[in-house]
Write a protein that holds these residues in place. Structure first.
Motif, PDB file in Angstrom:
ATOM      1  N   THR A  21       5.843   0.689  -6.406  1.00 28.84           N
ATOM      2  CA  THR A  21       5.066  -0.836  -6.115  1.00 28.84           C
ATOM      3  C   THR A  21       6.141  -2.105  -5.711  1.00 28.84           C
ATOM      4  O   THR A  21       6.319  -3.227  -4.947  1.00 28.84           O
ATOM      5  N   ALA A  22       6.861  -2.173  -6.550  1.00 23.52           N
ATOM      6  CA  ALA A  22       8.542  -3.011  -6.304  1.00 23.52           C
ATOM      7  C   ALA A  22       9.261  -3.309  -4.964  1.00 23.52           C
ATOM      8  O   ALA A  22       8.723  -4.320  -5.076  1.00 23.52           O
ATOM      9  N   LEU A  23       9.413  -1.562  -4.899  1.00 26.47           N
ATOM     10  CA  LEU A  23       9.828  -2.214  -3.756  1.00 26.47           C
ATOM     11  C   LEU A  23       8.872  -2.777  -2.238  1.00 26.47           C
ATOM     12  O   LEU A  23       8.864  -3.005  -1.138  1.00 26.47           O
ATOM     13  N   GLY A  24       8.061  -1.800  -2.288  1.00 31.71           N
ATOM     14  CA  GLY A  24       6.703  -2.372  -1.406  1.00 31.71           C
ATOM     15  C   GLY A  24       6.649  -3.882  -1.576  1.00 31.71           C
ATOM     16  O   GLY A  24       6.101  -4.467  -0.859  1.00 31.71           O
ATOM     17  N   LEU A  25       6.418  -4.407  -3.079  1.00 35.72           N
ATOM     18  CA  LEU A  25       6.929  -5.797  -3.150  1.00 35.72           C
ATOM     19  C   LEU A  25       7.292  -7.122  -2.529  1.00 35.72           C
ATOM     20  O   LEU A  25       7.155  -7.778  -1.271  1.00 35.72           O
ATOM     21  N   ILE A  26       8.745  -6.565  -2.533  1.00 38.58           N
ATOM     22  CA  ILE A  26       9.769  -6.950  -1.960  1.00 38.58           C
ATOM     23  C   ILE A  26       9.740  -6.601  -0.505  1.00 38.58           C
ATOM     24  O   ILE A  26      10.172  -7.872   0.614  1.00 38.58           O
ATOM     25  N   GLY A  27       8.801  -4.769   0.547  1.00 38.84           N
ATOM     26  CA  GLY A  27       9.439  -5.175   1.656  1.00 38.84           C
ATOM     27  C   GLY A  27       8.583  -5.953   2.551  1.00 38.84           C
ATOM     28  O   GLY A  27       8.670  -6.357   3.712  1.00 38.84           O
ATOM     29  N   THR A  28       6.855  -6.176   1.365  1.00 33.82           N
ATOM     30  CA  THR A  28       6.087  -7.644   1.841  1.00 33.82           C
ATOM     31  C   THR A  28       6.533  -8.394   2.246  1.00 33.82           C
ATOM     32  O   THR A  28       6.142  -9.141   3.178  1.00 33.82           O
ATOM     33  N   THR A  29       6.981  -9.194   0.997  1.00 40.81           N
ATOM     34  CA  THR A  29       7.494 -10.880   1.288  1.00 40.81           C
ATOM     35  C   THR A  29       8.301 -10.548   2.316  1.00 40.81           C
ATOM     36  O   THR A  29       8.276 -11.508   3.461  1.00 40.81           O
ATOM     37  N   LEU A  30       9.182  -9.822   2.952  1.00 39.67           N
ATOM     38  CA  LEU A  30      10.401 -10.427   3.735  1.00 39.67           C
ATOM     39  C   LEU A  30       9.994  -9.892   5.405  1.00 39.67           C
ATOM     40  O   LEU A  30      10.055 -10.545   6.138  1.00 39.67           O
ATOM     41  N   PHE A  31       9.130  -8.710   5.337  1.00 43.03           N
ATOM     42  CA  PHE A  31       8.518  -8.137   6.775  1.00 43.03           C
ATOM     43  C   PHE A  31       7.295  -9.614   6.891  1.00 43.03           C
ATOM     44  O   PHE A  31       6.830 -10.163   7.846  1.00 43.03           O
ATOM     45  N   ALA A  32       6.334 -10.372   5.610  1.00 43.78           N
ATOM     46  CA  ALA A  32       5.920 -11.582   6.475  1.00 43.78           C
ATOM     47  C   ALA A  32       6.379 -11.878   6.918  1.00 43.78           C
ATOM     48  O   ALA A  32       6.465 -12.927   7.882  1.00 43.78           O
ATOM     49  N   MET A  33       8.395 -12.421   6.104  1.00 36.75           N
ATOM     50  CA  MET A  33       8.163 -13.497   6.701  1.00 36.75           C
ATOM     51  C   MET A  33       9.206 -13.258   8.008  1.00 36.75           C
ATOM     52  O   MET A  33       9.590 -14.378   9.104  1.00 36.75           O
ATOM     53  N   ALA A  34       9.098 -11.798   8.097  1.00 37.28           N
ATOM     54  CA  ALA A  34       9.704 -11.068   9.455  1.00 37.28           C
ATOM     55  C   ALA A  34       8.495 -11.680  10.431  1.00 37.28           C
ATOM     56  O   ALA A  34       8.898 -11.860  11.573  1.00 37.28           O
ATOM     57  N   PHE A  35       7.435 -11.965  10.518  1.00 33.55           N
ATOM     58  CA  PHE A  35       5.962 -11.564  11.223  1.00 33.55           C
ATOM     59  C   PHE A  35       6.731 -13.335  11.491  1.00 33.55           C
ATOM     60  O   PHE A  35       6.626 -14.019  12.692  1.00 33.55           O
ATOM     61  N   VAL A  69       0.523  -0.671   0.062  1.00 31.91           N
ATOM     62  CA  VAL A  69      -0.362   0.378   0.181  1.00 31.91           C
ATOM     63  C   VAL A  69       0.903   1.518  -0.113  1.00 31.91           C
ATOM     64  O   VAL A  69       0.685   2.186  -0.870  1.00 31.91           O
ATOM     65  N   TRP A  70       1.763   1.520   0.787  1.00 30.86           N
ATOM     66  CA  TRP A  70       2.887   2.237   0.878  1.00 30.86           C
ATOM     67  C   TRP A  70       3.605   2.615  -0.557  1.00 30.86           C
ATOM     68  O   TRP A  70       3.795   4.022  -1.097  1.00 30.86           O
ATOM     69  N   GLY A  71       3.657   1.068  -1.010  1.00 34.13           N
ATOM     70  CA  GLY A  71       4.348   1.463  -2.428  1.00 34.13           C
ATOM     71  C   GLY A  71       3.433   2.668  -3.696  1.00 34.13           C
ATOM     72  O   GLY A  71       3.752   3.091  -4.252  1.00 34.13           O
ATOM     73  N   LEU A  72       2.225   1.553  -3.576  1.00 29.73           N
ATOM     74  CA  LEU A  72       1.339   2.242  -4.750  1.00 29.73           C
ATOM     75  C   LEU A  72       0.741   3.875  -4.313  1.00 29.73           C
ATOM     76  O   LEU A  72       1.092   4.460  -5.129  1.00 29.73           O
ATOM     77  N   LEU A  73       1.169   4.026  -2.758  1.00 35.34           N
ATOM     78  CA  LEU A  73       0.849   5.573  -2.679  1.00 35.34           C
ATOM     79  C   LEU A  73       2.364   6.535  -3.057  1.00 35.34           C
ATOM     80  O   LEU A  73       2.132   7.455  -4.095  1.00 35.34           O
ATOM     81  N   THR A  74       2.981   5.404  -3.186  1.00 32.98           N
ATOM     82  CA  THR A  74       4.224   6.462  -2.917  1.00 32.98           C
ATOM     83  C   THR A  74       4.621   6.906  -4.482  1.00 32.98           C
ATOM     84  O   THR A  74       4.931   8.035  -4.889  1.00 32.98           O
ATOM     85  N   ASP A  75       4.069   5.592  -5.155  1.00 34.24           N
ATOM     86  CA  ASP A  75       3.871   6.089  -7.119  1.00 34.24           C
ATOM     87  C   ASP A  75       3.162   7.224  -7.365  1.00 34.24           C
ATOM     88  O   ASP A  75       2.589   7.632  -8.277  1.00 34.24           O
ATOM     89  N   ARG A  76       2.381   7.370  -6.505  1.00 36.87           N
ATOM     90  CA  ARG A  76       1.130   7.568  -6.669  1.00 36.87           C
ATOM     91  C   ARG A  76       1.130   9.357  -6.319  1.00 36.87           C
ATOM     92  O   ARG A  76       1.404  10.496  -6.895  1.00 36.87           O
ATOM     93  N   PHE A  77       1.320   9.320  -5.534  1.00 32.42           N
ATOM     94  CA  PHE A  77       1.838  10.829  -5.093  1.00 32.42           C
ATOM     95  C   PHE A  77       3.210  10.624  -4.157  1.00 32.42           C
ATOM     96  O   PHE A  77       3.472  12.366  -3.551  1.00 32.42           O
ATOM     97  N   GLY A  78       4.072  10.665  -4.552  1.00 31.72           N
ATOM     98  CA  GLY A  78       5.635  11.007  -4.561  1.00 31.72           C
ATOM     99  C   GLY A  78       6.457  10.500  -2.729  1.00 31.72           C
ATOM    100  O   GLY A  78       5.847  10.244  -2.159  1.00 31.72           O
ATOM    101  N   ASP A  79       7.472  10.109  -3.248  1.00 26.43           N
ATOM    102  CA  ASP A  79       8.283  10.178  -1.871  1.00 26.43           C
ATOM    103  C   ASP A  79       7.808  10.824  -0.579  1.00 26.43           C
ATOM    104  O   ASP A  79       8.273  10.664   0.442  1.00 26.43           O
ATOM    105  N   ARG A  80       7.903  12.253  -0.809  1.00 29.08           N
ATOM    106  CA  ARG A  80       8.293  13.084   0.143  1.00 29.08           C
ATOM    107  C   ARG A  80       7.415  12.984   1.001  1.00 29.08           C
ATOM    108  O   ARG A  80       7.153  13.056   2.517  1.00 29.08           O
ATOM    109  N   ARG A  81       5.789  13.029   0.682  1.00 30.71           N
ATOM    110  CA  ARG A  81       4.472  13.194   1.278  1.00 30.71           C
ATOM    111  C   ARG A  81       5.057  12.005   1.945  1.00 30.71           C
ATOM    112  O   ARG A  81       3.711  12.140   3.376  1.00 30.71           O
TER     113      ARG A  81
END
Length: 416
Positions: free
Chosen positions: A362-376, A76-88
């Motif tokens: 989005t791509a970085l959000g995907l890898i973040g999701t898989t990594l932190f799912a395993m971290a969970f 979700v954060w990755g999609l929002l970043t591609d939509r609204f920009g990294d700063r916001r």
């Protein structure tokens, strides 16, 4: 959040190519501030177990919730970043994380009578809010740096994870013992709020390149979403498997050394610190080396597979040496943790490059999701393995996960 992006104003246009190093520093600060909390809190495990009156299983659940929060929010954060920009996105995530940690410091400590459920909920939300830094700071690097520098720049940004984690590992267990959990939550809160202030001041879009305007990109010309590409998923899932030894060492080294070796928190902190700092240095080295290769993408993929093999061997050594003298066991765990921390820069760079700058969030959000799912999942799985087997089986499982990542990771291609 439907407001104008930061590109709409005149201010960002004043920043030229040299500002990329400032942007990288801001990204490092953002990533490091979150990592100080994310890595430091688990190493307070002995104090947390005693202070909150938790069983080992309940402790694993509470610590796992940090990873769960990131896992459920990263795409979700990755999609929002591609939509609204990294700063916001960075401003929103860092500020809200800092505020939540302030609330935890004032109302969610053992002295406040907080129990397992409230602690787990707060840690889940902290992970969900703080996870914003993963895609947003990575997209900033992809925006400001060219192909010949991205591996190094992304690896430096990724090094903020073990470096910031090392600060948390060195500081938070001492704060827990000396001042209690109010300080444990207040200090990372200050880090996050300072990083938010730096983001507000210095993170902007690059100035437009001189010359005629870029052609309008139609929908048909836009690359397919990373979420619909199997090669991108393979890389993300391979990273998830390589996360198992990383978080096994991070979350349960202190418990293992305390319960099995009779060692104190200082030795556990030192072990994790070596893994974090050594892994950070390895990230920079691998990023620079793959940048200098003729085929950067192929070099990154080969590097990722080799690290999987080495991490698997090291963790297998830790399994064999579980009952060995403490220095040998600690050395094996530190080496395994170091190698398990070494691959992030090249993996994040490669998955962002595969997807293109416009889809990098989005791509970085995907890898973040898989990594932190395993971290969970990892902290939840370890107590189950312990209940039915032994610590040798725990470290052996981490070794098997590393080796399983090798064939799953995409192989180097002859031509892009």
């Amino acid at each position: 959040m439907a407001v104008p992006t930061v590109t709409a104003g005149a201010t960002p246009r004043r920043y030229g190519p040299r500002h990329r190093w400032v942007v990288l520093a801001v990204g490092v600060g953002a990533q490091g501030s979150f990592s100080a909390m994310f890595s430091g809190i688990p190493v307070t495990g002995v104090s947390m177990r005693a202070g909150y009156h938790l069983s080992t299983g309940a402790l694993g659940l509470a610590l796992a919730c940090l990873g769960l929060g990131v896992a459920v929010s990263d795409i979700v954060w990755g999609l929002l970043t591609d939509r609204f920009g990294d700063r916001r996105v960075l401003l929103t995530g860092l500020t809200s994380t800092g505020v939540l940690l302030v609330v935890m410091a004032t109302a969610v400590t053992p002295a406040d009578g907080a129990g397992t459920v409230l602690l787990a909920v707060c840690l889940t939300i902290a992970g969900a809010l703080g996870g914003s830094v993963n895609g947003a700071s990575g997209r900033a690097v992809m925006t400001w740096f060219g192909e010949g520098e991205r591996g190094f720049a992304m690896s430096v940004r990724q090094t903020a994870i073990p470096a910031g984690g090392a600060v948390g590992v060195a500081l938070l267990p001492w704060l827990a013992q000396a001042y209690g959990f109010r300080a444990v939550y207040a200090v990372p809160a200050a880090f996050c709020l300072l990083a938010a202030a730096a983001t507000w001041r210095w993170l902007h879009e690059p100035a437009p390149t001189p010359g005629p305007p870029a052609p309008v990109v139609t929908e048909s010309a836009v690359q397919r979403s990373p979420l619909r590409r199997w090669d991108v998923w393979r890389l993300a899932l391979a990273g998830a498997l390589l996360t198992v030894p990383q978080f096994a060492v991070l979350t349960f080294t202190a418990i293992f050394l305390h319960d099995v070796k009779g060692a104190g928190a200082a030795l556990a902190g030192l072990t994790v610190l070596i893994a974090q700092l050594g892994g950070g240095a390895a990230r920079i080295w691998t990023g620079r080396r793959t940048d200098r290769a003729g085929d950067s993408s192929g070099a990154r993929r080969t590097c990722l597979r080799r690290i999987g093999v080495l991490a698997g061997i090291a963790m297998a050594g830790a399994a064999v040496l579980t009952d060995a003298p403490t220095p040998l066991t600690v050395a094996a765990l530190a080496l395994g943790g170091l190698l398990a921390n070494a691959w992030h820069g090249v993996a994040y760079t490669e998955i962002a490059a595969m997807s293109g700058a416009g889809r990098a969030g989005t791509a970085l959000g995907l890898i973040g999701t898989t990594l932190f799912a395993m971290a969970f999942l990892t902290p939840l799985l370890i107590p189950v393995v312990l209940a039915h087997a032994s610590w040798a089986a725990v470290w052996g499982l981490a070794a098997a996960a590393s080796l399983a990542a090798v064939p799953l990771a995409p192989a180097a291609l002859r031509a892009r």
